[in-house]
Design an enzyme around this catalytic site. Structure first.
Site, PDB file in Angstrom:
ATOM      1  N   PHE A   1     -25.086  43.646  67.619  1.00 46.85           N
ATOM      2  CA  PHE A   1     -26.235  42.787  67.404  1.00 46.85           C
ATOM      3  C   PHE A   1     -27.512  43.632  67.426  1.00 46.85           C
ATOM      4  CE2 PHE A   1     -24.485  38.451  69.104  1.00 46.85           C
ATOM      5  CZ  PHE A   1     -23.686  38.359  67.984  1.00 46.85           C
TER       6      PHE A   1
ATOM      7  N   GLU B   1     -18.151  44.120  56.348  1.00 50.71           N
ATOM      8  CA  GLU B   1     -17.561  45.427  56.611  1.00 50.71           C
ATOM      9  C   GLU B   1     -16.630  45.828  55.468  1.00 50.71           C
ATOM     10  OE1 GLU B   1     -15.355  48.031  60.139  1.00 50.71           O
ATOM     11  OE2 GLU B   1     -15.411  45.851  60.311  1.00 50.71           O
TER      12      GLU B   1
ATOM     13  N   HIS C   1     -14.366  47.648  62.759  1.00 48.37           N
ATOM     14  CA  HIS C   1     -15.021  46.803  63.768  1.00 48.37           C
ATOM     15  C   HIS C   1     -14.302  45.452  63.795  1.00 48.37           C
ATOM     16  CE1 HIS C   1     -18.058  45.591  66.542  1.00 48.37           C
ATOM     17  NE2 HIS C   1     -18.578  44.677  65.741  1.00 48.37           N
TER      18      HIS C   1
ATOM     19  N   HIS D   1     -12.468  41.129  71.586  1.00 50.09           N
ATOM     20  CA  HIS D   1     -13.646  41.978  71.376  1.00 50.09           C
ATOM     21  C   HIS D   1     -14.249  42.332  72.730  1.00 50.09           C
ATOM     22  CE1 HIS D   1     -17.154  43.790  69.937  1.00 50.09           C
ATOM     23  NE2 HIS D   1     -17.665  42.838  69.170  1.00 50.09           N
TER      24      HIS D   1
ATOM     25  N   CYS E   1     -22.502  45.792  70.931  1.00 51.70           N
ATOM     26  CA  CYS E   1     -21.095  46.064  70.626  1.00 51.70           C
ATOM     27  C   CYS E   1     -20.844  47.472  70.081  1.00 51.70           C
ATOM     28  CB  CYS E   1     -20.571  45.022  69.636  1.00 51.70           C
ATOM     29  SG  CYS E   1     -20.726  43.335  70.253  1.00 51.70           S
TER      30      CYS E   1
ATOM     31  N   LYS F   1      -8.850  44.540  67.498  1.00 49.14           N
ATOM     32  CA  LYS F   1      -9.404  43.367  68.181  1.00 49.14           C
ATOM     33  C   LYS F   1      -8.517  42.142  67.993  1.00 49.14           C
ATOM     34  CE  LYS F   1     -14.320  44.667  68.061  1.00 49.14           C
ATOM     35  NZ  LYS F   1     -14.262  45.947  67.317  1.00 49.14           N
TER      36      LYS F   1
END
Length: 413
Positions: free
Chosen positions: A399, A314, A303, A340, A163, A335
């Site tokens: 990830f 975050e 994010h 996403h 991502c 998002k």
């Protein structure tokens, strides 16, 4: 000597629209691109919603024969790149082709064709496999085909950092121009994996929202009732150019690239570090690279995935980097509207951050009704906000604990 690097062109294919005007107007109006999955029968899946691109016709950007030989992610990347190049007014020709390159990010590539071909092999045998199978699934075919279509023969590469891929690609392209290895780069992110195995796989991880009865409310970053992310698709591409080169040809400049940071968590396959360590170091690296102080950042495109852990961690990381100033920094997760885009997220979100600087309008975080525990910052809830911002940051975390942060600066001639 380092070159100053600016954004001179933008192209968008998103769940909110095709092109700058349609996408940006929907974004600042707080519209959601999430709906029921139409790409396959999802009736037996725990998640039956996604943010699909609507109304896209690959033949608007390439001949029909070629459109039939490529996967959607490649078509989206070509389309967004063509729009960005046209928007920039940059003309690629025999004299400059070797000095303009392509660098894109993509997480999973042609997953749909992989599924289709596996089924073909199992049921009809290997001789029925298309000769275009391999070129249709590999992620680097996006920059390869962009190069073929647009004639850009400079540095050509693809990043596959989950991502964070789109943001890493833009950061790496920024460095290529900054250090004189190219005059300009076509760069961004792309993804199109609203497929059976993708939805099943993320579903098995309990990573996806299951708010199937109310799709447009499903992506709700920083809200206490968030229950997972929504898979989106599309592409966001930019033309990055040295300032001197852009000025020489009289280009319109959207914003300036100011800083790039990257880091690794070294913690867990899928979970970010609870103390936000990787994100903290990544954001701080971008701030240091830009040569500014945290207090100069006037907006963060987070994010903000709408998962319980990401949004919490975050937020903790932002508090650590910005200290007492953290509550005063406007933050939003786009998002909440686009879903996403996985490897494509950094592409569209860097474009959104660029447009926010240019227009002086910060996109909202929709569906934020009751902030979650420790999610107590200024997330620009539900309505866009006018603000004159000099520096903005966008975050992308993937990830494997791979992180990227970019800082853009309002351009003043």
């Amino acid at each position: 000597m380092e070159n100053r690097v600016v954004v001179t062109g933008i192209g968008l294919v998103t769940p909110l629209g095709i092109g700058i005007e349609e996408t940006w107007s929907a974004l600042i109006a707080g519209k959601s691109g999430v709906g029921e999955i139409t790409r396959f029968n999802a009736s037996e899946y725990s998640t039956r919603i996604a943010a699909e691109v609507k109304g896209f016709n690959a033949q608007d950007f390439m001949p029909k024969k070629e459109a039939n030989r490529i996967e959607a992610f490649i078509a989206y990347a070509i389309a967004a790149s063509r729009m960005a190049l046209e928007d920039s007014g940059y003309k690629v020709d025999g004299d400059n082709a070797n000095r303009i390159g392509v660098l894109t990010g993509c997480g999973l590539g042609g997953l749909h064709m992989l599924e289709v071909t596996a089924h073909t092999v199992d049921n009809a045998g290997p001789k029925r496999v298309s000769p275009f199978f391999i070129p249709m699934i590999i992620g680097n075919m996006a920059p390869g085909m962009i190069s073929i279509h647009l004639g850009a023969k400079g540095p050509n590469s693809s990043v596959a950092t989950a991502c964070a891929a789109g943001a890493h690609a833009i950061g790496d392209a920024f460095d290529l121009v900054r250090y004189g290895k190219a005059d300009a780069m076509i760069t961004g992110g792309v993804e199109s994996v609203i497929t059976r195995t993708c939805i099943a796989g993320f579903g098995a991880m309990k990573a996806l929202s299951t708010r199937n009865d109310d799709p447009q409310k499903a992506s709700r970053p920083f809200d206490k009732d968030r229950d997972g992310f929504v898979v989106g698709e599309g592409s966001g591409m930019l033309i990055l150019e040295s300032l001197a080169h852009a000025q020489e040809r009289g280009a319109r400049i959207y914003a300036e690239m100011a800083g790039y940071g990257m880091s690794g968590d070294g913690y867990h396959m899928t979970s970010p570090s609870p103390d936000g360590d990787g994100a903290i170091r990544c954001m701080q690296a971008a701030i240091d690279d830009a040569g500014i102080q945290p207090g100069q950042i006037g907006y963060i495109n987070a994010h903000g995935t709408s998962t319980p852990l990401n949004d919490l961690y975050e937020s903790r990381a932002i508090k650590k980097v910005f200290g007492d100033l953290a509550p005063k920094v406007p933050i939003s997760s786009t998002k909440s509207m686009t879903g996403h885009l996985l490897g494509g997220a950094g592409g569209i979100e860097t474009v959104f951050t660029t447009l926010a600087l240019q227009h002086g309008i910060l996109p909202p975080t929709i569906n934020l009704e009751t902030p979650g525990d420790e999610c107590d910052l200024d997330y620009i809830p539900n309505e866009a906000r006018r603000a004159n911002v000099d520096y903005a940051m966008t975050n992308s975390f993937g990830f494997g604990g791979t992180n990227a942060s970019l800082i853009l600066k309002k351009y003043v001639a």
